[in-house]
Enzyme design. Sequence first.
Site, PDB file in Angstrom:
ATOM      1  N   ASP A  48     -26.506  26.043 -14.829  1.00 61.56           N
ATOM      2  CA  ASP A  48     -26.370  25.368 -15.910  1.00 61.56           C
ATOM      3  C   ASP A  48     -26.501  26.591 -16.993  1.00 61.56           C
ATOM      4  O   ASP A  48     -26.743  27.429 -16.834  1.00 61.56           O
ATOM      5  CB  ASP A  48     -27.675  24.772 -16.204  1.00 61.56           C
ATOM      6  CG  ASP A  48     -28.030  23.580 -17.058  1.00 61.56           C
ATOM      7  OD1 ASP A  48     -27.476  23.971 -18.347  1.00 61.56           O
ATOM      8  OD2 ASP A  48     -28.105  22.387 -16.150  1.00 61.56           O
ATOM      9  N   ASP A 107     -25.503  23.575 -21.710  1.00 64.39           N
ATOM     10  CA  ASP A 107     -26.430  22.713 -21.789  1.00 64.39           C
ATOM     11  C   ASP A 107     -27.117  23.243 -24.034  1.00 64.39           C
ATOM     12  O   ASP A 107     -27.016  23.637 -24.662  1.00 64.39           O
ATOM     13  CB  ASP A 107     -27.831  23.584 -21.671  1.00 64.39           C
ATOM     14  CG  ASP A 107     -29.520  22.567 -21.918  1.00 64.39           C
ATOM     15  OD1 ASP A 107     -29.323  21.805 -21.378  1.00 64.39           O
ATOM     16  OD2 ASP A 107     -30.046  22.951 -22.944  1.00 64.39           O
ATOM     17  N   GLU A 135     -22.994  20.157 -22.842  1.00 57.71           N
ATOM     18  CA  GLU A 135     -23.784  19.136 -22.403  1.00 57.71           C
ATOM     19  C   GLU A 135     -23.555  18.600 -24.390  1.00 57.71           C
ATOM     20  O   GLU A 135     -24.051  19.745 -25.436  1.00 57.71           O
ATOM     21  CB  GLU A 135     -24.754  18.715 -22.502  1.00 57.71           C
ATOM     22  CG  GLU A 135     -25.908  17.961 -22.627  1.00 57.71           C
ATOM     23  CD  GLU A 135     -27.168  17.916 -22.733  1.00 57.71           C
ATOM     24  OE1 GLU A 135     -28.152  17.538 -22.685  1.00 57.71           O
ATOM     25  OE2 GLU A 135     -27.989  18.732 -23.117  1.00 57.71           O
ATOM     26  N   HIS A 195     -31.028  14.356 -14.874  1.00 60.35           N
ATOM     27  CA  HIS A 195     -31.795  14.700 -14.763  1.00 60.35           C
ATOM     28  C   HIS A 195     -32.859  14.179 -16.369  1.00 60.35           C
ATOM     29  O   HIS A 195     -34.391  14.550 -16.250  1.00 60.35           O
ATOM     30  CB  HIS A 195     -32.325  15.710 -14.065  1.00 60.35           C
ATOM     31  CG  HIS A 195     -31.560  16.594 -15.070  1.00 60.35           C
ATOM     32  ND1 HIS A 195     -30.365  17.015 -15.355  1.00 60.35           N
ATOM     33  CD2 HIS A 195     -32.521  17.361 -16.368  1.00 60.35           C
ATOM     34  CE1 HIS A 195     -30.184  17.824 -16.834  1.00 60.35           C
ATOM     35  NE2 HIS A 195     -31.573  17.848 -17.740  1.00 60.35           N
ATOM     36  N   ASP A 196     -32.360  13.824 -16.872  1.00 62.46           N
ATOM     37  CA  ASP A 196     -32.907  13.090 -18.412  1.00 62.46           C
ATOM     38  C   ASP A 196     -32.747  11.740 -18.834  1.00 62.46           C
ATOM     39  O   ASP A 196     -33.189  11.446 -19.375  1.00 62.46           O
ATOM     40  CB  ASP A 196     -32.306  13.999 -19.618  1.00 62.46           C
ATOM     41  CG  ASP A 196     -31.881  15.500 -19.392  1.00 62.46           C
ATOM     42  OD1 ASP A 196     -32.960  16.257 -19.170  1.00 62.46           O
ATOM     43  OD2 ASP A 196     -31.248  16.320 -19.891  1.00 62.46           O
TER      44      ASP A 196
HETATM   45  C1  GLC Z   1     -30.810  19.545 -22.167  1.00 64.93           C
HETATM   46  C2  GLC Z   1     -31.677  19.195 -20.812  1.00 64.93           C
HETATM   47  C3  GLC Z   1     -32.616  18.893 -20.349  1.00 64.93           C
HETATM   48  C4  GLC Z   1     -33.292  19.717 -21.508  1.00 64.93           C
HETATM   49  C5  GLC Z   1     -33.406  19.993 -22.511  1.00 64.93           C
HETATM   50  C6  GLC Z   1     -33.831  21.727 -23.579  1.00 64.93           C
HETATM   51  O1  GLC Z   1     -30.727  18.009 -22.898  1.00 64.93           O
HETATM   52  O2  GLC Z   1     -30.218  19.048 -19.882  1.00 64.93           O
HETATM   53  O3  GLC Z   1     -33.187  18.506 -19.694  1.00 64.93           O
HETATM   54  O4  GLC Z   1     -35.181  19.217 -21.498  1.00 64.93           O
HETATM   55  O5  GLC Z   1     -31.522  20.839 -22.697  1.00 64.93           O
HETATM   56  O6  GLC Z   1     -32.958  22.515 -22.688  1.00 64.93           O
END
Ligand code: GLC
Length: 548
Positions: free
Chosen positions: A102, A198, A255, A328-329
Amino acid sequence: MNQKIFMNWWKKNPVYQIYPKSFLDTSGNGVGDLRGVISKLDHIKSLGAGAIWLTPIYPSPMVDNGYDISDYTAINPLFGSMADFDELIAEARARDIKIVMDLVFNHSSDKHPWFLESKSSRDNPKADWYVWRDEKTNWRGIFGGSAWQWCEERGQYYLHTFATEQPDLNWENPDVRQALYDAANFWLKRGVGGFRIDAIVYIKKPEKFLDGAPDSPDGSCAVHNMIANTDGILDFLHELKREVFDGHDIFTVGEANSVKPEDLPEWVGERGVFDMLFEFSHVNVMFKRGDDVWHQSKPIKLSELKKALSDSQAATRDSWYPIYFENHDKPRSVNNFFPHGSDKILAAKALAIILFGLRGTPFIYQGEELGFTNTKFNSIDEYDDISSRGAYNLARADGLSAKEAMRFVQKFSRDNARTPMQWNSSANAGFTRGKPWLPVHDDFKTCNAAVEERDENSVLNFYRRLSALRSSNDVLLVGEYEELYPRTEELFIFTRTLGEKKIIVAVNFTTHDVDLPEKIFDGAKKILGNYSDEKNYLRATEAVIYGN
Ligand code: GLC
């Protein structure tokens, strides 16, 4: 048929996502670790996975569980050592599995030496490595509260799109970009098979903002609506591609909350930057805007969910797509997408059929293959997830009672996806011999890997069958997608077609029997379904794959 598709290993097999903190603890400190991952590689292999995406394992104060990084080129001792990591790469490689890291490049931790230096004065060598301003705006950070934090030492504010402890890096500075590319290249040299990038839509801040830091004009002050997908962002990303990704046999998945399906060709495929993109339209279908305010969510309309999925299938017809319902979110998909009262095991299998039935690479999130469901804590203090606390405060500030606010936290908290993996029926589900950092779900005696291993009708064995089916079936791998009956609020029906060969997937999203609209095609035979027998209508939560 497009031969190139078969040359990409990451298109053929699912990716398995691991949240290391909750996976398996071998040291007894209540937190999962890399040795735990190594010891479960065969479980992952049994799902046919070709890659594992590890959420961040770098040194971190863990304010956001690793998404606040204080060193980009080391391993957090909480998770193990660099030797453990190298062993993981080697053990995974021996099973034909790649490790995907990541990259959290929008922000670092406020404990990163870069930030400590940057905040120390206005004229140190890293003074503009972060986004500093004399004035602040009314923007609200994604985890609630102001997106700006006052820094006494510099007498200035810094921008943090996420938590206060996650200051945004200044991508306008070429030295910053180079330092980040160097970090990614460090991991490539160690043999990683790809990257998940990310929160990438936030790296470019708009010019108008750089000139004068305006308040949000539309009354909504969500930082997301002010800075996501700013013009010029793709120039940065093409540079990242040139400097890091190009020339390696890896895959990349960005993402990218709120990249619209019609813009996907700019982001993925021949003209794009990444191999795949996690956009959020289907998982955020209950929210009006990109900033997903939990207490403003509305019930999901199946037609809208289907439209989101179909739009992204259409937009990536000539490229590729990551299929996912969990990470995980997000809350557990069984609770999220099926009506209250649905049978949980049938629902988990039904969603699996869609996961493996759509065109793209299926991403399985740990526990999804066991049919995990949401957890429930009664007080906000029991929640670890920083965004849950932000969402709770926001709901309270908007006038909701504590009880009402908790209802939304229970529904959407990221902790729903973060409860420890359930490996067996022993204490703490076999996750740890210590005290788990987050309580194990109370269904662990019946819902765990060991129990499901022995039950040929389990969700786990269903996932294995589906994965084997997909990777050996050209129609499921590359066939064209078409949705049928898009307006029905009860069924999701789509076809995959390759030459003369056709697959039909039909899923009943209700808790009652529903007739199939008509004989959907001649000579259709059931290949796999979540009920063992077959009817000419679909029962509650029934899902079937037919083929000719
Ligand atoms: C992304 C991750 C999340 C994190 C955020 C800030 O959305 O998936 O878990 O809190 O970025 O890094």
